[in-house]
Design a protein around this motif. Structure first.
Motif, mmCIF file in Angstrom:
data_model
loop_
_atom_site.group_PDB
_atom_site.id
_atom_site.type_symbol
_atom_site.label_atom_id
_atom_site.label_comp_id
_atom_site.label_asym_id
_atom_site.label_seq_id
_atom_site.Cartn_x
_atom_site.Cartn_y
_atom_site.Cartn_z
ATOM 1 N N ALA A 30 0.828 -1.210 0.000
ATOM 2 C CA ALA A 30 0.000 0.000 0.000
ATOM 3 C C ALA A 30 0.860 1.256 0.000
ATOM 4 C CB ALA A 30 -0.912 0.007 1.221
ATOM 5 N N GLY A 71 -6.847 3.987 0.539
ATOM 6 C CA GLY A 71 -6.718 2.648 1.091
ATOM 7 C C GLY A 71 -6.992 2.629 2.577
ATOM 8 N N ASP A 88 -5.118 -3.552 -0.654
ATOM 9 C CA ASP A 88 -6.481 -3.744 -1.116
ATOM 10 C C ASP A 88 -7.500 -3.212 -0.112
ATOM 11 O OD1 ASP A 88 -5.513 -5.272 -3.329
ATOM 12 O OD2 ASP A 88 -5.315 -7.007 -1.989
ATOM 13 N N ILE A 89 -8.680 -2.875 -0.638
ATOM 14 C CA ILE A 89 -9.826 -2.546 0.185
ATOM 15 C C ILE A 89 -10.989 -3.425 -0.272
ATOM 16 C CG2 ILE A 89 -9.162 -0.180 0.769
ATOM 17 C CD1 ILE A 89 -10.937 0.826 -1.527
ATOM 18 N N ASN A 148 -7.740 -3.548 -5.593
ATOM 19 C CA ASN A 148 -6.400 -3.009 -5.410
ATOM 20 C C ASN A 148 -6.455 -1.503 -5.658
ATOM 21 O OD1 ASN A 148 -3.580 -2.195 -6.552
ATOM 22 N ND2 ASN A 148 -3.262 -4.065 -5.357
ATOM 23 N N VAL A 149 -6.113 -0.736 -4.641
ATOM 24 C CA VAL A 149 -6.255 0.720 -4.685
ATOM 25 C C VAL A 149 -5.342 1.345 -5.743
ATOM 26 C CG1 VAL A 149 -6.111 2.851 -3.334
ATOM 27 C CG2 VAL A 149 -6.984 0.769 -2.276
#
Length: 155
Positions: free
Chosen positions: A12, A23, A95-96, A141-142
């Motif tokens: 991140a 994120g 990831d979120i 995936n941000v």
């Protein structure tokens, strides 16, 4: 731009500003430059990955989550997905959840002057399912989502 490193889809990084999806918060730290026996917050510091180890009765944790939730409520008065106010075990989760991405659509759409439906389609396109159909949870995936946004804006 080919060949230019702009981030990692595995670690991140912080995104700020209304025109990007954000994120999870990061709890990573670094050595305090004024006192090497202490640490200071250093969000998304890949050299010092780790959680905060703050428990549910920690005033510092409650204060941070309350502050973050207040900002998110001002942005969108809907239930806040938990991953937008909690850190991951490493502090570097790239990831979120799809719900966390969907929560941010109105802000990003307004900042980029885009239709919310178009952003919802983009989020759906970048939503990955469970690994091998069994492990983990659906995720977005941000970095990849934000790169697609920038590419869309460049057209």
């Amino acid at each position: 731009m080919t060949g230019k490193i702009i981030g990692s889809s595995l670690i991140a990084q912080g995104f700020t500003g209304d025109k990007y999806f954000h994120g999870r918060p990061s709890a990573t730290t670094d050595t305090d430059p004024n006192d090497p026996t202490k640490t200071v917050p250093a969000p998304y510091n890949a050299q010092n990955s780790g959680g905060s180890n703050l428990g549910p009765t920690s005033k510092a944790l409650v204060d941070r989550v309350t502050e973050d939730a207040g900002k998110l409520n001002a942005e969108n008065n809907k239930p806040i997905p938990i991953d937008l106010v909690t850190t991951s075990g490493s502090g570097l989760d790239p990831d979120i959840t799809p719900a966390a991405a969907a929560f941010q659509i109105p802000r990003v759409a307004k900042a980029r002057n885009l239709q919310e439906a178009a952003l919802a389609d983009l989020v759906a396109r970048f939503t990955q399912g469970r690994t091998l159909g069994l492990f983990g949870e659906p995720r977005v995936n941000v970095l990849m989502l934000n790169l697609a946004l920038d590419e869309l804006a460049a057209k």
